[in-house]
Design an enzyme around this catalytic site. Structure first.
Site, PDB file in Angstrom:
ATOM      1  CG  ASP A 125       6.967 -17.621  14.343  1.00  0.00           C
ATOM      2  OD1 ASP A 125       7.188 -18.276  15.374  1.00  0.00           O
ATOM      3  OD2 ASP A 125       5.823 -17.371  13.931  1.00  0.00           O
ATOM      4  CB  CYS A 179       1.908  -7.252  -5.499  1.00  0.00           C
ATOM      5  SG  CYS A 179       1.988  -8.169  -3.955  1.00  0.00           S
ATOM      6  CB  CYS A 182      -3.237  -6.603  -6.674  1.00  0.00           C
ATOM      7  SG  CYS A 182      -4.269  -7.202  -5.330  1.00  0.00           S
ATOM      8  CB  CYS A 185      -3.694  -6.946   1.275  1.00  0.00           C
ATOM      9  SG  CYS A 185      -2.334  -6.181   0.396  1.00  0.00           S
ATOM     10  CB  CYS A 189      -6.267  -3.399   6.333  1.00  0.00           C
ATOM     11  SG  CYS A 189      -5.798  -3.232   8.056  1.00  0.00           S
ATOM     12  CB  CYS A 205      -1.887  -5.095  12.806  1.00  0.00           C
ATOM     13  SG  CYS A 205      -2.228  -6.764  12.251  1.00  0.00           S
ATOM     14  CB  CYS A 232      -7.069  -9.956  11.767  1.00  0.00           C
ATOM     15  SG  CYS A 232      -7.746  -9.135  10.310  1.00  0.00           S
ATOM     16  CB  CYS A 235      -4.461  -8.269   4.737  1.00  0.00           C
ATOM     17  SG  CYS A 235      -3.518  -9.015   6.066  1.00  0.00           S
ATOM     18  CB  CYS A 239      -4.095 -12.456  -1.113  1.00  0.00           C
ATOM     19  SG  CYS A 239      -2.684 -12.467  -2.238  1.00  0.00           S
TER      20      CYS A 239
HETATM   21  S1  SF4 Z   1      -3.751  -8.763  -1.999  1.00  0.00           S
HETATM   22 FE1  SF4 Z   1      -2.029 -10.135  -2.392  1.00  0.00          FE
HETATM   23  S2  SF4 Z   1      -1.455  -9.733  -4.551  1.00  0.00           S
HETATM   24 FE2  SF4 Z   1      -2.770  -8.048  -3.872  1.00  0.00          FE
HETATM   25  S3  SF4 Z   1      -1.297  -6.481  -3.215  1.00  0.00           S
HETATM   26 FE3  SF4 Z   1      -1.900  -7.645  -1.399  1.00  0.00          FE
HETATM   27  S4  SF4 Z   1      -0.346  -9.217  -1.203  1.00  0.00           S
HETATM   28 FE4  SF4 Z   1      -0.173  -8.405  -3.288  1.00  0.00          FE
HETATM   29  S1  SF4 Z   2      -4.149  -8.789   9.865  1.00  0.00           S
HETATM   30 FE1  SF4 Z   2      -6.086  -7.639   9.709  1.00  0.00          FE
HETATM   31  S2  SF4 Z   2      -5.712  -5.725  10.802  1.00  0.00           S
HETATM   32 FE2  SF4 Z   2      -3.685  -6.670  10.407  1.00  0.00          FE
HETATM   33  S3  SF4 Z   2      -2.986  -5.781   8.486  1.00  0.00           S
HETATM   34 FE3  SF4 Z   2      -4.102  -7.648   7.935  1.00  0.00          FE
HETATM   35  S4  SF4 Z   2      -6.223  -6.995   7.576  1.00  0.00           S
HETATM   36 FE4  SF4 Z   2      -5.187  -5.334   8.683  1.00  0.00          FE
END
Ligand code: SF4
Ligand code: SF4
Length: 341
Positions: A125, A179, A182, A185, A189, A205, A232, A235, A239
């Protein structure tokens, strides 16, 4: 060998060198270049100014290799549960730095591709390629509302590698976005950094703030940081597609022992480098490690942590001194509340 037979031959070779998933994107793949340029223009990349450079190279593979015909994308599963510890480090950084592990395997795959007559440019990356939209186009999965790539089998826990190649390879079929309705995530956050489905403001973030951000952690995010010293996973952890996640087979990703946080406040540069040799955390540097550790101690620390915190209060680096003052104040406030209760 035709383009489809070559693709299947390389799929087997990728499996042989240890990749878990494999796919092919066309060289003129749609990487949502307009979205990327808007995201940069709005400053949502924060301090990651390297992302502003050569936008065309990031969105057009032929800028990197003019004779390129295809893009190979591979994924390596890195899932493992969080080890029990007094603070959290993102799963991807628990063990050895993935860049070296992936690049070694990518180079082995390039050797196979060279034997088929191809010229190749491999990237993890740090390269010019926007690997997540390319991986989605290569049929590895789909970009979820958290913007992370999801895969039906491995969930969100894939390191991605990309090889731009002059070989003609039949593109893989794309996977639909699964997704659905849903929004877990977005709801999970702690800083509302996913400002809308599929839109991440990196400046909010915690992964960005604890890893990429150069200065002090803004006051608005210090409580939300909780016990996360590096990165972190919130999120990702929530999932639902991670319910089938399997432990990684790569022993080098196994967690290293977490040092006692207050002990790290007395480290020298050499001790920091020695402890994190071969880990992605080493790139943080000692002062930003202290910045993060002091924020966590501010949120979770006890009376026993105060002497180590106080030793940094007059540090020459204003960022370290500021975080030490903040941590002391938070610990003392907590102690006062405990005494009253
Ligand atoms: S938690 Fe996973 S499945 Fe649900 S909206 Fe977020 S990325 Fe999509
Ligand atoms: S890594 Fe943590 S702070 Fe960043 S978007 Fe995902 S849940 Fe939010």
């Amino acid at each position: 060998m035709d383009a489809t037979a070559r693709r299947e031959y390389l799929r087997a070779a990728a499996q042989e060198v240890g990749f878990d998933v494999f796919g092919i994107a066309p060289v003129d793949v749609d990487v949502r270049a307009d979205y990327f340029r808007r995201w940069i223009a709005e400053g949502m990349h924060g301090d990651m100014t390297w992302m502003e450079k050569n936008p065309q190279r990031r969105t057009e593979a032929k800028q990197v290799l003019p004779e390129a015909r295809s893009i190979v994308v591979v994924g390596l599963n890195y899932y493992q549960p969080h080890p029990p510890a007094a603070y959290r480090i993102a799963k991807y950084a628990l063990g050895e730095d993935y860049h070296g592990v992936l690049l070694k395997r990518l180079k082995k795959l390039c050797t196979v591709m060279r034997s088929l007559g191809g010229e190749q440019k491999p990237y993890v990356d740090t390269g010019p390629v926007l690997e997540k939209p390319v991986a989605a186009e290569a049929g590895l999965g789909w970009q979820g509302k958290s913007t992370i790539l999801l895969q039906k089998g491995f969930g969100t826990w894939l390191f991605l590698g990309v090889i731009i190649t002059t070989l003609e390879l039949t593109p893989s079929s794309k996977q639909p976005n699964r997704c659905g309705s849903c929004t877990r995530c977005i709801e999970a956050c702690p800083t509302s950094a996913i400002i809308a489905p599929y839109q991440l403001d990196a400046r909010k973030c915690l992964a960005y703030l604890t890893i990429e951000h150069q200065g002090a952690i803004p006051l608005a995010y210090r409580f939300a940081l909780g016990d996360r010293v590096y990165g972190c996973d919130d999120c990702l952890d929530v999932c639902p597609w991670n319910r089938w996640a399997q432990n990684t087979k790569e022993a080098r990703f196994a967690p290293r022992p977490h040092p006692v946080l207050r002990d790290t406040l007395a480290w020298t540069e050499e001790e920091f480098v020695e402890h994190f040799r071969g880990s992605p955390i080493k790139r943080l540097g000692l002062h930003r490690w202290w910045r993060n550790a002091l924020t966590v101690l501010g949120n979770t620390g006890s009376r026993d942590d105060l002497p180590a915190v106080l030793k940094l209060i007059n540090h020459d680096d204003a960022m370290v001194a500021d975080h030490a003052c903040w941590a002391e104040e938070q610990i003392r406030q907590r102690l006062r509340k405990q005494e009253i209760a």
